[in-house]
Design an enzyme around this catalytic site. Structure first.
Site, PDB file in Angstrom:
ATOM      1  CB  ALA A 178      -0.930   0.001   1.218  1.00 21.65           C
ATOM      2  NE  ARG A 214       4.093 -13.299  -1.427  1.00 20.33           N
ATOM      3  CZ  ARG A 214       3.370 -12.173  -1.346  1.00 20.33           C
ATOM      4  NH1 ARG A 214       2.278 -12.048  -2.060  1.00 20.33           N
ATOM      5  NH2 ARG A 214       3.734 -11.202  -0.535  1.00 20.33           N
ATOM      6  CB  CYS A 228       1.196   6.781  10.349  1.00 20.33           C
ATOM      7  SG  CYS A 228       0.778   5.309  11.321  1.00 20.33           S
ATOM      8  N   GLY A 240      -3.120   1.471   8.341  1.00 21.90           N
ATOM      9  CA  GLY A 240      -1.890   1.308   9.100  1.00 21.90           C
ATOM     10  C   GLY A 240      -1.461  -0.146   9.220  1.00 21.90           C
ATOM     11  CE  LYS A 300       6.287   1.370  16.076  1.00 23.31           C
ATOM     12  NZ  LYS A 300       5.544   0.722  14.962  1.00 23.31           N
ATOM     13  CG  HIS A 330      -3.924   7.282  11.688  1.00 20.28           C
ATOM     14  ND1 HIS A 330      -4.568   6.177  11.196  1.00 20.28           N
ATOM     15  CD2 HIS A 330      -2.647   6.879  11.959  1.00 20.28           C
ATOM     16  CE1 HIS A 330      -3.719   5.147  11.163  1.00 20.28           C
ATOM     17  NE2 HIS A 330      -2.549   5.550  11.610  1.00 20.28           N
TER      18      HIS A 330
END
Lengths: 374, 374
Positions: free
Chosen positions: B48, B74, B169, B200, B253, B282
């Protein structure tokens, strides 16, 4: 009754299967009419909370001599089945309260303001779920587990009526967890951020959330009637009017009601109230600052022993309260109990609380108040 | 590529129509290959954030001499179209970084730990979106609007590689709004509660949220693969591991990264991180305590002038930031700016912040760091 049928159907869709939850289920004992019970009236009987009043009364085997279901003219004449009996919904009028001992109100502030005093005049004890009288100094604002003493000498069969106010849902859910800690170490300051469900805006808001979600998933524009903006897969600041100090009315309820319920004008509270796309249970992130040290183990012990509270706080398995776990449950769940790193010593804690907005946040609390009257 | 196609389709379903938002749209200018641009590698190109790196590079007309798309075995061999050219996805190996000037990593911490130092050895400047090196004292942790100076003398064409870490983030989104205020009045303490989107946890989590929502609306049991519990119409404490102090890694974090980015070991931060059923942006409720008074009008003025920040704060119309408004947008939106009633004088403020998790929370911030290298 459509909204209520909706809410019940949605409950079956959105509530967890019994095996997934560790919350105590309310005991369901069939109650029966009792000659020695009070006569009860429900004002706003067709709304989400009105319907929940009936569920809770039945779940708790609340004794009653008679029950009267009151609503607006629009709903009058409809038939409601309750405990195997059929009741005709009656239009609310000044005469509705003749002979009523307990009147449970949940039909909005203006109805409470108009008919609450009339019911009191007729000798009823009114338990009002609206905000109309909450801050009235003469009206007790009660969470039975927190401040039952505020009810004073109010009781039945004394030949005079009285008003008791049910606090706002987010206040009840927050204080169910904060009060046991407050009793031990005195809360000086509380910073609350809420995650509030659709149900707080009524059954129509729950329907709108479901409809919008279907629409968005189908690539359609969402229908916005109750709320002015997309609710599905979104969240927004609570829709209550914003006051000149920048707080919205929902937030000020948390500030003012906490001070009144704790009988402590000095407790500092700030709140940010947010609506999230969840159906019927609120969550709250609560940061607490205490007058004296309170370590997290003691806090967990205190909460484990608190009435109406269940602790879900398993760090290893990352199991903490969720709105879905408490949906249709009586208990308020608390977890994420930890020492606040941003406060020195053990003067601070962070907790995360979830509670059913319609049940403990409204109908159950009111019925518990009514039980205290018996 | 399926996940990415999914994320893009879902964006069209879930983003607001342009007329509804007042956020600046990123300028979309077609960039072209330039001989004087750096050679760029994207590690984790099919994820993403990897896909968003490409969107952002293109949106911002980022100059490049060549671009290399790296992923696991892959995905190797798949073809990705970018700016009208076709690129074969290459398997990430130690040789991938030969001749690479800038490597944008977003393939998880273990890939960064293994291949980041190899890329540096080969002379690449690595901008790493994982948490692998964030707290390494030798690695700058950078939000370009906040602490560009932390990059020091790192640059291109100096014949030696370097590592720069992209913050988490929720830290980026929080500090985009808090830093301009911090510069004026110094933040002493910050209490943060987050409302975090599915993105996220990657595109698969967004798919799970959509699938579960359809299942629940159809009355089926929700499929839980990414998360262990129902996400649709629910919310839960962030799924990051919980540490012995009771905080989860996501929360720590916010605590630690804020101290590093502000270069202030004394700033007190506490955080409660919650996942809500929102797709890709968010929200954060932030309570601030300052060293000196800061009134809300000054705060609003400061935020109005802050780079990368847009103020949405209309009390009369109850218009405040929402995740949907900032989805696929560069700017972080801030509103609900108000004096904190629970702090004396003007020493406290409450704000509510929203930012796109994939964009400013990850890809955009990394590309902005890369721009500083040019």
């Amino acid at each position: 009754m459509q909204s209520s049928a909706y809410a019940h159907r949605l409950h079956s869709l959105l509530s967890p299967s019994p095996s997934r939850t560790q919350i105590r289920n309310p005991t369901r004992i069939r109650m029966s009419l009792r000659d020695d019970g009070p006569s009860v009236a429900i004002v706003g009987a067709t709304g989400a909370v009105g319907q929940e009043f009936l569920s809770v009364l039945s779940d708790r085997d609340f004794p009653y001599r008679s029950i009267k279901l009151l609503a607006s003219r629009r709903s009058a004449g409809k038939v409601q089945t309750f405990e195997d009996r059929s009741y005709k919904i009656e239009e609310l009028t000044a005469e509705s309260f003749d002979g009523v001992d307990i009147a449970l109100f949940s039909a909005g502030g203006s109805i409470s303001k108009e008919f609450g005093p009339i019911a009191v005049e007729k000798g009823s004890v009114v338990v009002d779920n609206s905000s109309a009288f909450r801050m009235d100094p003469g009206v007790p604002l009660v969470i039975p587990e927190v401040n039952p003493e505020a009810m004073g000498h109010i009781g039945l069969g004394k030949g005079k009526g009285a008003l008791i106010a049910n606090p706002n849902c987010s206040t009840i859910i927050c204080l169910m967890a904060a009060t046991p800690l407050h009793r031990y170490a005195k809360v000086l300051r509380m910073v609350v951020s809420t995650y509030q469900a659709a149900s707080g805006a009524g059954a129509a808001a729950m329907e709108e959330l479901e409809l919008q979600t279907r629409e968005v998933l189908d690539g359609k524009e969402p229908t916005c009637k109750i709320f002015k903006q997309q609710y599905a897969f979104n969240l927004f600041s609570h829709n209550a009017p914003v006051l000149s100090n920048g707080y919205n009315e929902e937030e000020m309820k948390l500030v003012k009601e906490t001070q009144k319920i704790w009988n402590d004008k000095d407790v500092k509270v700030t709140a940010t109230c947010i609506r999230v796309p969840v159906m019927r249970a609120h969550a709250e992130s609560v940061n607490l600052q205490f007058e004296k040290p309170l370590d997290e183990d003691t806090a967990r012990q205190i909460l484990n022993g608190a009435a109406g509270v269940v602790v879900i706080d398993d760090r290893a398995s990352n199991s903490f309260p969720t709105p879905l776990q408490v949906s249709n449950k009586d208990d308020v769940a608390v977890g994420r109990i930890r020492q606040d790193l941003s406060q020195d010593g053990n003067y601070g804690l962070d907790i995360f609380v979830c509670g059913d907005q319609i049940r403990k946040g409204a109908a159950l609390n009111a019925v518990q108040i009514a039980e205290k009257l018996l």
